[in-house]
Design an enzyme around this catalytic site. Structure first.
Site, mmCIF file in Angstrom:
data_model
loop_
_atom_site.group_PDB
_atom_site.id
_atom_site.type_symbol
_atom_site.label_atom_id
_atom_site.label_comp_id
_atom_site.label_asym_id
_atom_site.label_seq_id
_atom_site.Cartn_x
_atom_site.Cartn_y
_atom_site.Cartn_z
ATOM 1 C CD GLU A 177 -2.833 -1.248 0.109
ATOM 2 O OE1 GLU A 177 -2.954 -0.235 -0.613
ATOM 3 O OE2 GLU A 177 -3.483 -2.282 -0.104
ATOM 4 C CB CYS B 57 -1.162 7.012 1.504
ATOM 5 S SG CYS B 57 -2.607 6.048 1.996
#
Length: 465
Positions: A210, A244
């Site tokens: 991720e 993110c």
């Protein structure tokens, strides 16, 4: 203290002692995790604020604790269905028989947790791995020591020997990634993701990465700026942009650029009045990250970009690493600001003259983790969804696709590998074991040697038709 390798071996031993936990065992672990999380929620809020220097308790509850509790409830609701072997079709040439798929626990799952959401990015993959019946090792960030201490207490109280907590710097993380896990999940930068994948490859360990990258916001010509400005602003200022999937840059029609800037400035001041003393806004995690962001701004300004701070600051803001949203106009295309993930409250504004130009701009760059389209034009929405790759998409919103419990979350290409959340999370941490079952009679006897039998020849000709 045991070495990391010793702790891994203990987790392996524990898994082999219970290689397929039953439904009740898995439910109990998840329920105990929820109870412990609620009991320690105040301590977690205090710890995160300590680690960051300034972070609102409400923001921690909203962005980290509440999603974890909702995720556990989701797992508990669906776990019984997920554990049932899935029936699959049997071709009539293999009858009588049955086919099914059993979700088998993988074994020991390693999870490397970043500093920006130290609670959610630890417990969200943890709950999925536990639901799938695995043992887990959590490598927590060295930049969140206070939070790590509370997470350690939560895991000890709720999960006992099912989870091992590992702390340490980059060297410890490298040693952790080199362990022969049955699956390894890493959340962090693309640069470190390469290293994690290389370490895992030595053991053929499957990975979920991720990562991040530059998630664009595409504001269409039909967008209502007043309506979408606060949605964009929330996504960019939550956790001071240290997310993110935070909007990394904005593509806006040239004719709307100045209106967008004015609207963002007004909405920022409404979100965070009296900014210099406002406690709802998060600090940058540490001096190193704060200096990195300042250097990005200085370099862009030196190259001719215009910096527009959305609030005034005083000396205490610098001392406490509190940086207001700063809009950047006319940044050179080759500046670091437009090449590297920003990961902070800096937002480049890039004007465009046609939608085709804006779409081309996104597609010429690495595939983003998230894409945010602001439009009510259904034809444009369909065009962007089908022609612009991204890990996930929000239409007329930012960030919130991550909070949808029934949607997978993950990147594509440089922004990530694999996904979890929802049923995909359970499957990601399971081996989908194929099972073909025969009874007393098996039609397979007709294809056994010797092959010179007329019946075999006829059958082979029929199967190859």
């Amino acid at each position: 203290m045991y070495s990391i390798t010793k702790q891994f071996q203990q987790q392996q031993h524990a898994f082999y002692g219970e290689p397929y936990p039953d439904l009740q065992s898995r439910q109990r672990r998840l329920q105990q995790l929820a109870v412990a999380l609620k009991a320690h929620s105040n301590a977690l809020c205090e710890a995160v604020a300590t680690d960051f220097g300034q972070r609102s308790h409400d923001e921690t509850r909203l962005l980290e604790i509440a999603p974890c509790l909702q995720g556990i409830s989701y797992q508990l609701k669906h776990l019984k269905k997920w554990l049932k072997p899935e029936k699959r079709r049997v071709h009539y040439t293999f009858a009588p028989a049955s086919n099914s798929v059993l979700a088998q626990p993988l074994g020991v799952v390693g999870i490397i947790v970043p500093w920006n959401y130290p609670i959610f990015l630890a417990l969200s993959p943890l709950m999925a791995a536990l639901a799938a019946g695995n043992q887990v090792m959590l490598k927590l960030s060295e930049f969140t020591p206070a939070t790590n201490k509370v997470l350690q207490a939560i895991c000890q109280q709720a999960l006992g020997d099912c989870v091992s907590i590992i702390e340490g710097d980059a060297a410890v993380a490298a040693e952790f990634a080199a362990l022969p896990f049955d699956h390894l999940l890493f959340t962090g930068s693309t640069a470190v993701g390469y290293k994690v994948m290389q370490a895992a490859a030595a053991n053929l360990t499957p990975v979920t990465l991720e990562l991040g990258g530059k998630s664009p916001v595409l504001i269409a010509p039909d967008a209502n700026l007043k309506r979408i400005s606060e949605r964009l602003l929330f996504g960019k200022t939550a956790n001071a942009g240290q997310t993110c999937v935070a909007p990394d840059y904005v593509l806006v029609p040239r004719a709307l650029q100045q209106s967008l800037i004015a609207q963002l400035q007004a909405d920022f001041q409404r979100f965070y009045p009296n900014f210099a003393t406002n406690q709802d806004y998060s600090a940058v995690i540490n001096p190193r990250q704060y200096q990195r962001l300042q250097q990005l701004l200085s370099a862009a300004q030196a190259a001719g970009a215009e910096l527009i701070a959305c609030a005034a600051v005083d000396s205490a803001c610098y001392d406490n690493r509190v940086l207001p949203l700063t809009l950047v106009v006319n940044a050179p295309a080759d500046s670091l600001l437009l090449r590297e993930e920003i990961f902070g409250p800096i937002l480049p504004i890039i004007p465009y003259d046609s939608v085709a130009e804006a779409i081309s701009y996104i597609r010429q760059r690495p595939k983003p983790l998230a894409l945010y389209l602001m439009s009510d034009d259904q034809a444009l929405i369909e065009q962007v969804l089908t022609q612009v790759p991204a890990g996930g998409v929000c239409i007329n919103e930012t960030l919130l696709h991550v909070a949808q419990e029934d949607l997978p979350f993950g990147g594509v290409g440089p922004s990530g590998l694999g996904h979890y959340h929802g049923p995909e999370g359970f499957k990601r941490f399971s081996h989908l074991k194929a099972i073909h079952k025969k009874g007393r009679f098996s039609s397979s006897r007709f294809i056994y040697p010797p092959f010179d039998r007329p019946l075999f020849r006829a059958l082979l000709k029929w199967l190859s038709r």
